[in-house]
Every structure is written in structure tokens, then in C-alpha cells.
Design an enzyme around this catalytic site. Structure first.
Site, short mmCIF file in Angstrom:
data_model
loop_
_atom_site.label_atom_id
_atom_site.label_comp_id
_atom_site.label_asym_id
_atom_site.label_seq_id
_atom_site.Cartn_x
_atom_site.Cartn_y
_atom_site.Cartn_z
N HIS A 108 0.65 -0.99 -0.14
CA HIS A 108 0.01 0.03 0.16
C HIS A 108 0.05 0.96 -0.07
O HIS A 108 1.90 1.54 1.07
CB HIS A 108 -0.70 0.12 1.35
N ASP A 157 2.20 2.22 3.11
CA ASP A 157 3.17 1.05 4.04
C ASP A 157 4.84 1.20 3.93
O ASP A 157 5.45 1.10 4.17
CB ASP A 157 3.08 -0.13 3.45
#
Ligand code: XUL
Ligand code: CO
Length: 436
Positions: A100, A103
Site C-alpha cells: 500500500h 506502507d
């Protein structure tokens, strides 16, 4: 510099090996059904659990020891994590990873700063991909953690939040394209509702349809050609999520004219939360040409939530691989380990044990499924079971020649249907167990 000097590249040592840091079933170059195991399985490691998971749960804080991580949200820390991540990917011999946006790069004070951070980390991700040959299976945007998404992202009642989400996906798509990502995933983390008393479901679904069309349009514009994937999940965090299972997703995509651009990313623990088996979800998607990729993990029989455990059960992985091979295997998708080590497994080396186990479980599952297919006992049984459709009245129905009147005349002439035969479930389960 190495973050795991005591760990070498994980070798394949075969089923008799007692070395916990070796593969017993995953032999990447071995050919199965005309393809290497590497190309069949297309293993992928997730950034969110492996690099960002700390082991916190609703009752306690993080437990994981991660000596490389200073716990801050700085860019320096983010860039250091990239080095560690790629050492893990390389040592495990995983050809892919997935992330993501949040992240890999810290969220800034403004959206422009967030985009800048992501572009900065992308440069490093790209350099590491080039150095190691590890590729991006898919990118996605986290539109569920920040409080602004409390009512949803594309389905929020707040139009500004929709705009924010659009900006976020726009950048995530650019980055995914820049990194050669082979798919782009939408998991509707907060696209759902807690109570219909405050929800206009029709309006929210229409907005989601619009949002996904905008993503398709922008992908075309920037030349991102990889499929979009929707990841079904029935609940958690919301009570009712719109993308609840394969059938609901496919119906949504068909209703909003999105079928040509999307496939599904099916996750084991989500399937069981939906009251299905993973095999059901795979087969349902496969029969509609919508099987894109899988998030490989497993739930726990005694816990009712998304525990995201690493898959270790050969019986499960063999059945999954049987369905995946039946529908032609992966093209842009792969076996992505959306799985996390237990809170009690807090040392860095546990990340290796966990992935070795998951990769071996799927490698063994692939081997078993290929044996089952070679012998053809199960597929022959199914074919034989449906033989009444190959000729006579069955063929007339399938070919579209029959009508209610013709069927009425046919069965009235016979007086009763022909005798049924046993489904032989227990015998077939025994047959399957021969291969384990
Ligand atoms: C949540 C989940 C996500 C998606 C990506 O249950 O599976 O991590 O895979 O957003
Ligand atoms: Co997932």
C-alpha cells in the site's frame, strides 16, 4: 550491508531435509505441467505485514523486535526499510512483492507532501527492483487507516473524502506503473456500512462505480495496462462491506460496466469469513473468467476474525491449486502472502520461518494437484457423473433446442426420471487423500 548476516539464500534441500531454513517442496526451477514452479506460483511478499506489522492487537501493544526500524515515521526510516525488505525478498527467492502507498512512505501533513514522500521512496524501490530482479505484483492505496476514511473512501457521505481518495489512487497508480506493477488492487477497507439507518446504499454504490471508472480512465491515460483487481471481504472493519464475496463483486462489476477491466484477488481468510471455502470463491471467479490473483493465508477454526495466518495445511493448498490449475493458472496474478507472524513470534528470523512454510505449503499443494490431474480419477468421475447431458434430452437442453412443452412430452412419455446414482463423496475424499 546485511541485516540478516546469519541467514543465507534459502536453498531447496528436498523432503528429507531437517534444516528449518531450507525448502523441502519449493524447487523454483523444477518443471510441473510444462512450467517452472516459480512461474506457476509467482510468490509475493507483502510490505504491510512483513515490514510494518508489529504484533499489536486490541489488547496490547506491538511486540516485534525489528532492530532496523527506529519506530519513527521519517523518510530515513522508510528508506532503510526498503533495504531490509529487499534483503528478505531476495533471500527467500520470492519473485514479487506488494504494498500500500502508506506502507512504504509516510503520510505527510498535506496530500501534496504525501505524494512527494511516495515518489521519493519509489525511486529507491525502483533501484532495488533493478538490482535484485524482484518485481511488483501489485500496488494499492491505504484508504482505511486514517480517520478521514471513517465513513468510507469512494463510498463516503463526504464528497471531499471521495476527492482525497481519488488523488491518492491517482498517485498510487502512477507509482505502480513506474515500478512495472502487474496489477492494481482495490480492497474496500471501509467501503461498507455499520447501519442502514444512516446509509444511502444505492448512492454509495453508484459513487463506487464512478470512482472505479475514473481509475480505469486514468490508467488508460498513463498507459497502465495491468488488470485492476477487487479483493472481496464480507466484514471487518465494517459490518457489511460492499465487496462481500466473489459473487457480489462480479455482480457489482457487471452492473456498473466494469467487467473488462477487472478481475478478483481472492483471499482465503476472507472467503471463510464470508461463509465459503476458498475453493468455492476461486471456482466461482474462475468460471466467469475473473480469477486474477490470490492473497494466501488462513484463518483459525476457533477464532472468528481475520487472523491472517501463514498457510501450512497441504490439504487446503492442494485443493486451492487444483482449482487454480483448472482455470489455467495465473497470468498477471500470483500467490501473495497476505499473512503475518503471530504476536508471540516476535524475532526477525520468524519472518523467514513463516514464509518458508507458506511457500512450501503451496509448492507441495501444486505438486499434489498436478498428480491428481495427471491421474484424472477425479475429473473422470465428474465427467461421467454428468454424462446424461452429453446426448439425448440433456444435449437438447444444453444446445437450446428444448422447451417446457418438449420436456413435458418427453418425461410424460417415460413416466419417471431415470434412477439416480450415488455422489460417492466419501470414496472421492479417500481418493484425494491418496495423493497427500
Ligand atoms: C485486509 C486485506 C488487505 C488487502 C490490501 O483484510 O486483506 O490487506 O489485501 O488492502
Ligand atoms: Co488481502
Amino acid at each position: 550491508m546485511s541485516y540478516f548476516p546469519e541467514i543465507s539464500n534459502i536453498p531447496y534441500e528436498g523432503p528429507n531435509s531437517r534444516n528449518p531454513l531450507a525448502f523441502r517442496w519449493y524447487n523454483e526451477n523444477e518443471m510441473i505441467e510444462g512450467k517452472t514452479m516459480r512461474d506457476h506460483l509467482r510468490f509475493s511478499i507483502v510490505y504491510w505485514h512483513t515490514m510494518r506489522g508489529g504484533g499489536s492487537d486490541p489488547f496490547g501493544m506491538a511486540t516485534a523486535i525489528r532492530p532496523w526500524d527506529d519506530g519513527s515515521d521519517s523518510l530515513d526510516n522508510a528508506l532503510r526499510r526498503v533495504e531490509v525488505a529487499f534483503e528478505i525478498f531476495e533471500k527467500l527467492g520470492a519473485p514479487y512483492y506488494a504494498f500500500h502507498d502508506r506502507d512504504v512512505a509516510p503520510e505527510g501533513k498535506t496530500i501534496a507532501e504525501s505524494h512527494r514522500n511516495l515518489h521519493k521512496v519509489t525511486e529507491s524501490l525502483k533501484a532495488h527492483q533493478q538490482k535484485t530482479g524482484v518485481k511488483l505484483l501489485w500496488g494499492t492505496a491505504n484508504m482505511f487507516s486514517n480517520p478521514r476514511f471513517m465513513h468510507g473512501a469512494a463510498t463516503s457521505c463526504n464528497a471531499d473524502v471521495f476527492a482525497f481518495a481519488a488523488s491518492q489512487v491517482k498517485t498510487a497508480l502512477e507509482v505502480t506503473k513506474e515500478l512495472g506493477g502487474e496489477n492494481y488492487v482495490f480492497w474496500g477497507g471501509r467501503e461498507g456500512y455499520m447501519t442502514l439507518l444512516n446509509t444511502d446504499m444505492k448512492r454509495e454504490m453508484d459513487h463506487l462505480g464512478k470512482f472505479l471508472h475514473m481509475a480505469v480512465d486514468y490508467a488508460k491515460k498513463i498507459g497502465f495496462s495491468g488488470p485492476f483487481l477487487i479483493e472481496p471481504k464480507p466484514k471487518e472493519p465494517t459490518k457489511h462491506q460492499y465487496d462481500s464475496d466473489s459473487a457480489a463483486c462480479i455482480n457489482f462489476l457487471r452492473a456498473y460496466d466494469l467487467m473488462p477491466y477487472f478481475k478478483l484477488n481472492i483471499e482465503t481468510n476472507h472467503a471463510t469469513l464470508a461463509g465459503h471455502t476458498m475453493m468455492h470463491e476461486l471456482d466461482y471467479a474462475g468460471m466467469q473468467g475473473m480469477l486474477g490473483s490470490i492473497d494466501a493465508n488462513t484463518g483459525d477454526l476457533l477464532l472468528g476474525w481475520d487472523t491472517d495466518q501463514f498457510p501450512t495445511d497441504f490439504y487446503l493448498t492442494a485443493q486451492c491449486m487444483l482449482v487454480i490449475l483448472k482455470w489455467g493458472g495465473f497470468t498477471t496474478g500470483g500467490v501473495n502472502f497476505d499473512a503475518k507472524v503471530r504476536r508471540e513470534s516476535f524475532e526477525p528470523i520468524d519472518l523467514f520461518h513463516a514464509h518458508i512454510g507458506g511457500m512450501d505449503a503451496f509448492a507441495r499443494g501444486l505438486r499434489i494437484a498436478a498428480e491428481v490431474r495427471k491421474d484424472g480419477v477425479l475429473s473422470d468421475f465428474v465427467k461421467h457423473r454428468y454424462r446424461s447431458w452429453d446426448s439425448g434430452i440433456g444435449k437438447e437442453i444444453e444446445s437450446g433446442r428444448a422447451t417446457f412443452e418438449s420436456l413435458d412430452a418427453y418425461i410424460t412419455g417415460r413416466g419417471e426420471a431415470s434412477t439416480n446414482e450415488s455422489g460417492r463423496q466419501e470414496m472421492l475424499e479417500n481418493v484425494f487423500n491418496r495423493y497427500l
